[in-house]
Every structure is written in C-alpha cells, then in structure tokens.
Write an enzyme that holds these catalytic residues in place. Structure first.
Site, short mmCIF file in Angstrom:
data_model
loop_
_atom_site.label_atom_id
_atom_site.label_comp_id
_atom_site.label_asym_id
_atom_site.label_seq_id
_atom_site.Cartn_x
_atom_site.Cartn_y
_atom_site.Cartn_z
N ARG A 110 0.89 -1.18 0.00
CA ARG A 110 0.00 0.00 0.00
C ARG A 110 0.91 1.22 0.00
O ARG A 110 1.64 1.44 0.98
CB ARG A 110 -0.91 -0.02 1.23
CG ARG A 110 -1.65 1.30 1.42
CD ARG A 110 -2.76 1.21 2.46
NE ARG A 110 -3.91 0.50 1.93
CZ ARG A 110 -5.13 0.57 2.46
NH1 ARG A 110 -5.37 1.33 3.51
NH2 ARG A 110 -6.13 -0.10 1.93
N HIS A 156 -7.47 0.23 -6.47
CA HIS A 156 -7.67 -0.53 -5.22
C HIS A 156 -8.37 -1.84 -5.60
O HIS A 156 -9.53 -2.08 -5.27
CB HIS A 156 -8.54 0.30 -4.26
CG HIS A 156 -8.49 -0.19 -2.83
ND1 HIS A 156 -7.69 -1.22 -2.41
CD2 HIS A 156 -9.17 0.24 -1.72
CE1 HIS A 156 -7.87 -1.41 -1.11
NE2 HIS A 156 -8.76 -0.54 -0.68
N GLN A 186 -10.26 -4.30 -3.10
CA GLN A 186 -11.53 -3.71 -2.66
C GLN A 186 -12.63 -3.94 -3.71
O GLN A 186 -13.74 -4.39 -3.38
CB GLN A 186 -11.34 -2.20 -2.46
CG GLN A 186 -12.61 -1.46 -2.06
CD GLN A 186 -13.03 -1.79 -0.65
OE1 GLN A 186 -12.23 -1.69 0.27
NE2 GLN A 186 -14.28 -2.20 -0.46
N ASP A 221 -17.02 7.30 -1.51
CA ASP A 221 -15.75 7.05 -0.82
C ASP A 221 -15.36 8.32 -0.07
O ASP A 221 -15.94 9.40 -0.29
CB ASP A 221 -14.68 6.64 -1.84
CG ASP A 221 -13.34 6.28 -1.20
OD1 ASP A 221 -13.29 6.01 0.01
OD2 ASP A 221 -12.32 6.26 -1.93
N CYS A 233 -16.53 1.89 0.67
CA CYS A 233 -15.45 0.94 0.98
C CYS A 233 -14.96 1.07 2.41
O CYS A 233 -14.30 0.17 2.93
CB CYS A 233 -14.30 1.14 0.00
SG CYS A 233 -13.62 2.80 0.03
N ARG A 246 -13.91 -8.51 2.23
CA ARG A 246 -12.47 -8.31 2.02
C ARG A 246 -11.70 -9.55 2.46
O ARG A 246 -10.72 -9.94 1.82
CB ARG A 246 -11.98 -7.08 2.80
CG ARG A 246 -12.60 -5.73 2.39
CD ARG A 246 -12.25 -5.34 0.97
NE ARG A 246 -10.83 -5.35 0.72
CZ ARG A 246 -9.97 -4.39 1.10
NH1 ARG A 246 -10.41 -3.32 1.71
NH2 ARG A 246 -8.67 -4.49 0.82
N1 NVA Z 1 -9.84 6.58 -1.37
C1 NVA Z 1 -9.54 6.10 -0.05
C2 NVA Z 1 -9.78 4.64 0.04
C3 NVA Z 1 -9.57 4.06 1.40
C4 NVA Z 1 -9.74 2.59 1.45
C5 NVA Z 1 -8.11 6.44 0.31
O1 NVA Z 1 -7.24 6.39 -0.57
O2 NVA Z 1 -7.87 6.77 1.46
N1 CP Z 2 -11.37 -0.14 2.50
C1 CP Z 2 -10.10 -0.22 2.93
O1 CP Z 2 -9.18 -0.52 2.17
O2 CP Z 2 -9.94 0.05 4.24
P1 CP Z 2 -8.58 0.21 5.03
O3 CP Z 2 -7.97 1.51 4.58
O4 CP Z 2 -8.97 0.22 6.46
O5 CP Z 2 -7.69 -0.94 4.69
#
Ligand code: NVA
Ligand code: CP
Length: 310
Positions: free
Chosen positions: A101, A128, A131, A226, A267, A295
């Site tokens: 990540r 992502h 997800q 989101d 999500c 997930r």
């Molecule tokens: N768009 C959000 C998704 C989190 C799972 C982010 O990047 O923080």
């Molecule tokens: N939806 C998701 O990826 O959540 P986290 O950021 O908690 O992993």
C-alpha cells in the site's frame, strides 16, 4: 509467468468472475481451504494506514495455513534507502507474495517489474483492486448476478476506488455515472477516462462523468461513495473539500432517486455527515459491513489465484 494484481483490469472479466466465485465458495466452507497455502509467507508493505486491508490479509493468510508479515515503510519510504528493484528482488527470495500500500503508482509498478513473486496492490493513487473485487462479490450476493447494472459514484472522483470501479464497470458492460465537481483535482484523470472508454468499446459499457447528483442516481442499482479525505490529503484541505463535495453527499434524496431496491456502498473508512448521512450508512439499504467482511474472503481467493492454487 508470474501474475500480479496492480489494477483490477489486470484480470480479465472471466478471471474476475472466477476469483469472485471462489471467494463465495471459501466463505461458505473456510475449513476446506485451511492448508491451501501451507508454509507460505505474505509480505505486506504499508506506507499508509489501514484497518480492513491489513487485518483481512493477515487473518486470511493465517486461515489458509500461511503467515503474513506486516512491514511499515512509513518512516523509510520505498526507493529512498535502496532501489525499489533491490527491495523487490530481495523480498522475492524470502516470501511467496508481496503486497503493498503506497502513495505513488510507480512504486507498485516497479515492485511488480522486479519481483519474482506475485505483487498485490493494496491501494495506491491509481487503483484498489482487492476492494473492488470484494465489492463485486458483495453485489453478486445481494443481486444474485452481475448482469447489466447501473452503478453511480458520488463525491471525490480523483480517487483510487473510483478508478477501479470505472475499469470494472467498463469490463462488465455496465453503466456507471461518476458524479463529481468539475475541477480536475476532483475528477478522474484523463488516462482513466480513456482506459474505461477503450474497454467500453468492446463491452458496450457506458461510463459517464456528470455533475448533477440527482440525475446520476436515477435508475441506479448501486449508490457508491468514498472518503472526501483519502489517506495523505492534508488536514488543512478538509473545510474546503467539505464545501466542494457537499453537493454530492449521499442523502435520502439520492437514495429515493435510485431504484427502490438500490444498495448503498462505501469501501470505508467513512465519516457520517460527510460523504453520506448517518441515516443512509446506518439505514436498511446500506451493505457496507457485508462489503467489509468480504475483504477477508476475496483476499484469500486472490492469493490462491495468484499462487496458481485454484
Ligand atoms: N480513497 C480512499 C480509500 C480508502 C480505502 C483512500 O485512498 O484513502
Ligand atoms: N477499505 C479499505 O481498504 O480500508 P482500510 O484503509 O482500512 O484498509
């Protein structure tokens, strides 16, 4: 050849369906899979926070008989102390799967280029995929099929989740309305619009960028939003972003404009009274916790697929 999951369109539509179906099967009978990755190791590199992704991968790997390593790269970003290519090559000598990540898409691309084991994108600024595959499983479970749906997305569309939703809706021949402010910093990048339209030419999908939230909701099967404050967005932008996105908040008027059996998805993490009202996320049409649970099952299916254990 080693396969990676960098964005959802790295899998064909048929492969997405295969992974989703496997995930549904694993969910029904988890014990059957308890030694499918016996003795294997997953390395999870995290440059941003996570609740769902970290816990589901760690738990999932353990439930498949393997082991997961959490490695925070928050304080020593990839590519600073050593080349990403070295990181990828070294990690490939120790583990069976690398998941990451990161902030920058190039870092995932470089990991995938140099790793000799599958690389899974656990979220960057471009995609992502884990997800979105879990989300499509959830939709299949709720609607019984994945045929001919309309998905409407609201809010921040300069966004990893939006991008993979655009790709998968295009792949499945769906209609998708992305309702967002006009400014480029809140809209999808041109490269994604082009990618979705290229896929849509073959599948008959229609992915539109629109600016009227109520219009976008009409005839929709799935209402999706989101965070307005994705990981890494500076706190000082919060007030401005709240103002800009408020027109795209998911409210009861949005849900009423959609089909009567429409579902609400996010999500997570979510902020009540930001991207959706509390009444919606805690209401009867919300499926956000099923979405979160899936997930776990989909991570297992993705890992089994990439390790060729189907
Ligand atoms: N768009 C959000 C998704 C989190 C799972 C982010 O990047 O923080
Ligand atoms: N939806 C998701 O990826 O959540 P986290 O950021 O908690 O992993």
């Amino acid at each position: 050849m080693v396969r990676h999951l960098v964005k959802v369109s790295d899998f064909s539509k048929e492969e997405c369906e295969k992974v989703i179906n496997k995930s549904i099967e694993i969910k029904k009978n988890p014990k059957k899979y308890s030694s499918t990755l016996d003795g294997e190791t997953l390395l999870m590199l995290f440059e941003k926070p996570s609740l769902r992704t970290r816990i589901s991968f760690e738990t999932g790997m353990q439930q498949l008989g393997g082991h997961a390593i959490f490695y925070s790269i928050k304080d020593s970003p990839l590519g600073k102390k050593e080349n990403i290519s070295d990181t990828a090559k070294v990690a490939s000598r120790f583990v069976n799967i690398i998941a990451a990540r990161v902030f920058k898409r190039q870092d995932i691309w470089d990991l995938a280029k140099y790793a000799n084991v599958p690389v899974i994108n656990m979220l960057d600024d471009f995609a992502h995929p884990c997800q979105i595959l879990g989300d499509f499983q959830t939709i299949k479970e709720k609607k019984n099929n994945l045929e001919n749906m309309k998905l409407s997305y609201f809010g921040d569309a300069h966004n990893n989740v939006t991008y993979d939703l655009m790709r998968i809706c295009a792949m499945f021949g769906w209609r998708m309305d992305v309702a967002c402010p006009k400014a480029p910093e809140y809209s999808p990048e041109q490269i994604i619009i082009d990618e979705a339209s290229e896929i849509s030419k073959k599948t008959g999908a229609e992915v539109n960028i629109v600016h009227d939230a109520l219009e976008a909701a009409r005839e929709s099967d799935i209402i999706y939003t989101d965070s307005w404050m994705s990981y890494g967005i500076p706190q000082e932008q919060e007030e401005e972003r709240k103002k800009v996105f408020m027109r795209f908040q998911v409210t009861s008027s949005i849900m009423e404009a959609a089909k009567p059996d429409a579902v609400f998805m996010n999500c997570l993490p979510a902020m009540r009274e930001y991207e959706q009202t509390a009444e919606i996320i805690d209401g009867p049409q919300s499926i956000v916790f099923d979405q979160a649970e899936n997930r776990l099952h989909i991570q297992k299916a993705i890992m089994l697929f990439l390790r060729d254990k189907f």
